[in-house]
Design an enzyme around this catalytic site. Structure first.
Site, short mmCIF file in Angstrom:
data_model
loop_
_atom_site.label_atom_id
_atom_site.label_comp_id
_atom_site.label_asym_id
_atom_site.label_seq_id
_atom_site.Cartn_x
_atom_site.Cartn_y
_atom_site.Cartn_z
N CYS A 1 -21.14 -94.16 -23.22
CA CYS A 1 -21.95 -94.05 -22.00
C CYS A 1 -22.88 -95.24 -21.80
O CYS A 1 -24.07 -95.09 -21.52
CB CYS A 1 -22.76 -92.75 -22.03
N ASP B 1 3.00 -96.23 -16.96
CA ASP B 1 1.60 -95.98 -17.36
C ASP B 1 1.44 -96.43 -18.81
O ASP B 1 1.32 -95.61 -19.72
CB ASP B 1 1.28 -94.49 -17.20
N CYS C 1 -4.98 -98.38 -17.41
CA CYS C 1 -6.36 -98.22 -17.84
C CYS C 1 -7.00 -99.56 -18.16
O CYS C 1 -8.12 -99.62 -18.66
CB CYS C 1 -6.44 -97.31 -19.07
#
Length: 477
Positions: free
Chosen positions: A85, A399, A426
């Protein structure tokens, strides 16, 4: 990095103009680029240099002269010490702005893609408690925070939490994590407290000794819960004691499992799973489909946003119902099964054999009979003979992992010449590299970033490529 003279350690009035992937603000001082801890674009700060190289330096804020309009108060008490985070000090709107910018920059700089038509990033529906899987580490070497160091009390050195960045043997003891919904926090804290009360040893990451090693918690939108306790060198009766405690304290756990892992690394994919109570799997649901999730299964860790990602993938493909689809890097076949009812057939390929078994099981659970799955290295499986056997695909969905596609796979796609490729990634940088290679025969038609991981720098991106005809225009134009 170079040693910094004391009289040159402090810089004044630095404007923060950007944010780097690792969550540090970016500023400039003369010819020096600064990467500043916990700085937000728009801040004006005084800084202290920590480490310096020829053209850049790492720094920390000593005084916030003018806060950015994008700055916000982090809601997690572990922010700045925990490795996760890292963008929590920046408003969510600003996070979306800079994630979109990072995708745009990568595609333009590395892929030479015209991004003028890029679609706006899709924000995550949930910005807290969005993960369905967390893995914690037990350690007898707790990281002591600044607050701990200022205290005169004796410190409990056993910890259950996350690794401190760049310190593999130091674990930050986590009291509250805002990534996974309850009862995740209660389970973690209760297991830790029980182990301390019972004098059960925590793992020593350097000496490779101790009883308790890892705690893995998986949840699903169906309300089911999996708890896996990984032991290393438990004493007699300790496995039973810990597992019985969890079973009695948390009777709602659907799948209660344990592993004895005495390897030097934490991976469990080569380990035997023991069922203590309940099933050895949980169920997840998506758009009327049921997916069986085992302890080793791969499933997107943001369940709600995964649905959005797959819907965008399906929308980009614009299926008519008669297509043959290749789903490369299919994992547990989630995308393959998700699109199966909209097409004639899906052929999935994946490197991990256990994932392919999951894919087949998930097709069976949902009575899907138009999927085929194959395990093996993509560059070895996707050959001319494979295409001859299964047919030329109308759409390729790919992917790949963060490293992107192997050059041989890209070359094979150029030979196959499927009319459409939907590239889910990603890592926009490796995606852009692959798109640059595909540019020989393909043109980018649509781009849509998707936020799967709020408060981090990570972003998924979906790109639609369509085959050019021999004159350089698109088929059908």
């Amino acid at each position: 990095m170079k040693r910094i003279p004391a009289d040159k350690k402090h810089l004044q009035n630095i404007s923060v103009i950007d944010i780097a992937e690792e969550g540090k603000g970016v500023g400039k001082s003369e010819e020096l680029v600064l990467f500043i801890e916990k700085a937000v674009p728009g801040d004006v700060v005084n800084v202290e240099l920590l480490r310096k190289k020829k053209n850049f330096a790492e720094a920390k804020v000593t005084e916030l002269l003018k806060p950015s309009e994008h700055r916000t108060e982090p809601f997690c008490p572990h922010f700045g010490v925990c490795g996760g985070c890292k963008w929590q000090h920046m408003t969510y709107d600003a996070q979306m702005l800079y994630k979109q910018k990072s995708v745009t920059n990568a595609l333009e700089r590395l892929g030479k893609v015209d991004t003028s038509g890029i679609e706006p990033i899709l924000p995550s529906f949930e910005t807290r408690y969005y993960r369905n899987k967390l893995e914690y580490t037990f350690s007898n070497k707790r990281w002591l925070t600044d607050q701990d160091m200022q205290s005169t009390e004796d410190h409990q050195m056993n910890a259950l939490g996350f690794h401190v960045p760049l310190r593999f043997d130091k674990i930050l003891n986590i009291e509250t994590c805002y990534l996974q919904s309850n009862p995740s926090n209660e389970i973690r804290n209760s297991v830790r407290d029980f182990a301390l009360e019972q004098n059960i040893s925590f793992y020593d990451l350097r000496a490779h000794e101790g009883a308790l090693r890892n705690l893995i918690i998986r949840t699903s939108t169906t309300g089911e819960l999996m708890v896996i306790v990984v032991f290393a060198y438990p004493e007699e009766g300790q496995v039973e004691k810990v597992m019985r405690f969890i079973q009695e304290r948390f009777p709602a756990v659907t799948s209660l499992l344990y592993i004895i892992n005495q390897k030097k690394n934490d991976t469990i994919f080569d380990q035997e799973i023991e069922v203590f109570a309940g099933r050895d799997y949980i169920f997840e649901e998506m758009e009327g489909l049921t997916f069986k999730i085992g302890p080793k299964s791969f499933y997107q860790t943001n369940s709600l946003q995964a649905h959005e990602l797959y819907m965008i993938t399906r929308q980009f493909a614009d299926f008519k119902g008669d297509e043959l689809v290749y789903d490369l890097y299919t994992g547990a076949g989630t995308i393959a099964n998700f699109v199966a009812k909209h097409v004639k057939e899906v052929v999935g390929v994946e490197y991990v054999p256990t994932a392919i078994e999951d894919a087949k099981i998930n097709s069976g659970i949902n009575n899907i009979d138009n999927t085929k799955f194959y395990a093996g290295d993509m560059k070895d499986i996707l050959t001319a003979d494979f295409v001859k056997e299964h047919g030329k695909p109308d759409v390729v969905i790919t992917d790949p992992p963060r490293a992107g596609m192997h050059a041989d796979v890209v070359a094979r796609l150029l030979e196959i010449e499927a009319p459409k490729i939907v590239y889910v990634s990603c890592n926009a940088a490796t995606q852009a590299r692959d798109i640059a290679l595909l540019n020989e025969k393909y043109e980018v038609k649509r781009i849509r970033p998707v936020d799967m991981f709020p408060h981090t720098q990570h972003v998924e991106n979906v790109v639609l490529l369509e085959l050019k005809d021999q004159t350089g225009t698109l088929d059908g134009e």
